[in-house]
Design a protein around this motif. Structure first.
Motif, PDB file in Angstrom:
ATOM      1  N   ALA A  28       0.837  -1.205   0.000  1.00  0.00           N
ATOM      2  CA  ALA A  28       0.000   0.000   0.000  1.00  0.00           C
ATOM      3  C   ALA A  28       0.865   1.245   0.000  1.00  0.00           C
ATOM      4  O   ALA A  28       0.581   2.210  -0.692  1.00  0.00           O
ATOM      5  N   LEU A  29       1.945   1.235   0.752  1.00  0.00           N
ATOM      6  CA  LEU A  29       2.843   2.382   0.760  1.00  0.00           C
ATOM      7  C   LEU A  29       3.522   2.544  -0.585  1.00  0.00           C
ATOM      8  O   LEU A  29       3.655   3.640  -1.095  1.00  0.00           O
ATOM      9  N   ALA A  30       3.929   1.432  -1.175  1.00  0.00           N
ATOM     10  CA  ALA A  30       4.579   1.503  -2.484  1.00  0.00           C
ATOM     11  C   ALA A  30       3.606   2.047  -3.518  1.00  0.00           C
ATOM     12  O   ALA A  30       3.984   2.825  -4.380  1.00  0.00           O
ATOM     13  N   ASP A  31       2.344   1.656  -3.433  1.00  0.00           N
ATOM     14  CA  ASP A  31       1.348   2.115  -4.377  1.00  0.00           C
ATOM     15  C   ASP A  31       1.179   3.628  -4.304  1.00  0.00           C
ATOM     16  O   ASP A  31       1.020   4.291  -5.304  1.00  0.00           O
ATOM     17  N   ASP A  32       1.250   4.195  -3.093  1.00  0.00           N
ATOM     18  CA  ASP A  32       1.094   5.634  -2.934  1.00  0.00           C
ATOM     19  C   ASP A  32       2.226   6.418  -3.596  1.00  0.00           C
ATOM     20  O   ASP A  32       2.043   7.539  -4.011  1.00  0.00           O
ATOM     21  N   GLU A  33       3.403   5.819  -3.706  1.00  0.00           N
ATOM     22  CA  GLU A  33       4.550   6.515  -4.293  1.00  0.00           C
ATOM     23  C   GLU A  33       4.366   6.792  -5.771  1.00  0.00           C
ATOM     24  O   GLU A  33       5.037   7.632  -6.331  1.00  0.00           O
ATOM     25  N   TRP A  34       3.464   6.075  -6.440  1.00  0.00           N
ATOM     26  CA  TRP A  34       3.302   6.261  -7.878  1.00  0.00           C
ATOM     27  C   TRP A  34       2.465   7.490  -8.185  1.00  0.00           C
ATOM     28  O   TRP A  34       2.385   7.929  -9.312  1.00  0.00           O
ATOM     29  N   VAL A  86      -4.298 -10.826 -15.661  1.00  0.00           N
ATOM     30  CA  VAL A  86      -3.628 -10.352 -14.448  1.00  0.00           C
ATOM     31  C   VAL A  86      -3.331  -8.864 -14.563  1.00  0.00           C
ATOM     32  O   VAL A  86      -3.196  -8.328 -15.659  1.00  0.00           O
ATOM     33  N   SER A  87      -3.240  -8.217 -13.415  1.00  0.00           N
ATOM     34  CA  SER A  87      -2.781  -6.835 -13.341  1.00  0.00           C
ATOM     35  C   SER A  87      -1.293  -6.878 -13.031  1.00  0.00           C
ATOM     36  O   SER A  87      -0.828  -7.759 -12.308  1.00  0.00           O
ATOM     37  N   ILE A  88      -0.556  -5.918 -13.573  1.00  0.00           N
ATOM     38  CA  ILE A  88       0.894  -5.863 -13.373  1.00  0.00           C
ATOM     39  C   ILE A  88       1.232  -4.528 -12.727  1.00  0.00           C
ATOM     40  O   ILE A  88       1.006  -3.472 -13.315  1.00  0.00           O
ATOM     41  N   PHE A  89       1.760  -4.585 -11.522  1.00  0.00           N
ATOM     42  CA  PHE A  89       2.108  -3.370 -10.788  1.00  0.00           C
ATOM     43  C   PHE A  89       3.394  -2.761 -11.330  1.00  0.00           C
ATOM     44  O   PHE A  89       3.478  -1.552 -11.552  1.00  0.00           O
ATOM     45  N   CYS A  90       4.422  -3.601 -11.527  1.00  0.00           N
ATOM     46  CA  CYS A  90       5.696  -3.122 -12.051  1.00  0.00           C
ATOM     47  C   CYS A  90       6.537  -4.299 -12.520  1.00  0.00           C
ATOM     48  O   CYS A  90       6.158  -5.453 -12.327  1.00  0.00           O
ATOM     49  N   LEU A 102      13.077 -10.667 -17.109  1.00  0.00           N
ATOM     50  CA  LEU A 102      12.080  -9.776 -16.509  1.00  0.00           C
ATOM     51  C   LEU A 102      11.045 -10.562 -15.718  1.00  0.00           C
ATOM     52  O   LEU A 102      10.636 -11.651 -16.114  1.00  0.00           O
ATOM     53  N   TRP A 103      10.632  -9.970 -14.608  1.00  0.00           N
ATOM     54  CA  TRP A 103       9.566 -10.512 -13.775  1.00  0.00           C
ATOM     55  C   TRP A 103       8.573  -9.398 -13.497  1.00  0.00           C
ATOM     56  O   TRP A 103       8.950  -8.230 -13.394  1.00  0.00           O
ATOM     57  N   TYR A 104       7.286  -9.765 -13.386  1.00  0.00           N
ATOM     58  CA  TYR A 104       6.228  -8.809 -13.107  1.00  0.00           C
ATOM     59  C   TYR A 104       5.688  -9.039 -11.690  1.00  0.00           C
ATOM     60  O   TYR A 104       5.473 -10.180 -11.278  1.00  0.00           O
ATOM     61  N   LEU A 105       5.447  -7.940 -10.977  1.00  0.00           N
ATOM     62  CA  LEU A 105       4.815  -8.006  -9.669  1.00  0.00           C
ATOM     63  C   LEU A 105       3.312  -7.882  -9.871  1.00  0.00           C
ATOM     64  O   LEU A 105       2.824  -6.880 -10.390  1.00  0.00           O
ATOM     65  N   LEU A 106       2.578  -8.921  -9.482  1.00  0.00           N
ATOM     66  CA  LEU A 106       1.131  -8.981  -9.702  1.00  0.00           C
ATOM     67  C   LEU A 106       0.401  -8.718  -8.384  1.00  0.00           C
ATOM     68  O   LEU A 106       0.539  -9.486  -7.439  1.00  0.00           O
ATOM     69  N   PRO A 107      -0.386  -7.649  -8.315  1.00  0.00           N
ATOM     70  CA  PRO A 107      -1.074  -7.304  -7.073  1.00  0.00           C
ATOM     71  C   PRO A 107      -2.434  -7.977  -6.919  1.00  0.00           C
ATOM     72  O   PRO A 107      -3.205  -7.612  -6.050  1.00  0.00           O
ATOM     73  N   ARG A 127       5.531  -0.260 -15.698  1.00  0.00           N
ATOM     74  CA  ARG A 127       6.612   0.612 -15.217  1.00  0.00           C
ATOM     75  C   ARG A 127       7.668  -0.222 -14.512  1.00  0.00           C
ATOM     76  O   ARG A 127       7.406  -1.345 -14.102  1.00  0.00           O
ATOM     77  N   TRP A 128       8.842   0.330 -14.324  1.00  0.00           N
ATOM     78  CA  TRP A 128       9.901  -0.325 -13.569  1.00  0.00           C
ATOM     79  C   TRP A 128       9.645  -0.164 -12.075  1.00  0.00           C
ATOM     80  O   TRP A 128       9.142   0.861 -11.648  1.00  0.00           O
TER      81      TRP A 128
END
Length: 129
Positions: A28-34, A86-90, A102-107, A127-128
């Motif tokens: 959640a904190l990481a999400d706010d940084e975007w 899937v959704s891809i966060f970064c 490459l790997w994707y972070l899936l939320p 995004r990276w």
């Protein structure tokens, strides 16, 4: 049970709770940084698939092991199946899988990593991290 063992158990439980709490709020904190990506705020929709800040993809492997870190040796969090959206966060570099590092972070409820080799991006590039 002695006082000493009770205090040790209490300290261990407190440390474990602090660790779990920090991990639980990290995404959640990481999400706010975007920042505000133009998502539909205020509509009451909490579904991450409708968040404009996330890229989207489709699983191409018959079964894809989603992991706790971007490498094949990390813990399996869940399994995704061919055709699953899937959704891809970064994205981030990790262990190479069939020549693709490459790997994707899936939320999607788990915050797990999936090898990009087996996820086809269906819109804008992620995004990276």
């Amino acid at each position: 049970m002695s006082l000493r063992s009770t205090l040790i158990r209490l300290a261990t439980a407190t440390a474990a709770c602090a660790l779990v709490s920090s991990v639980a709020v990290s995404p959640a904190l990481a999400d706010d940084e975007w920042g505000d990506g133009g998502g539909d705020h205020g509509s009451g929709q909490e579904d991450e698939h409708h968040n404009d800040r996330l890229a989207r993809g489709v699983v191409t492997a018959e079964t894809l092991l989603l992991r706790s870190a971007p490498n094949r040796g990390s813990q399996v969090i869940r399994v995704a199946h061919r055709g699953e959206r899937v959704s891809i966060f970064c994205k981030t570099p990790g262990q190479s899988v069939d020549g693709d590092n490459l790997w994707y972070l899936l939320p999607d409820g788990t915050w797990a990593w999936g090898a990009a080799r087996f996820i086809e991006v269906t819109g804008r590039e992620p995004r990276w991290c």
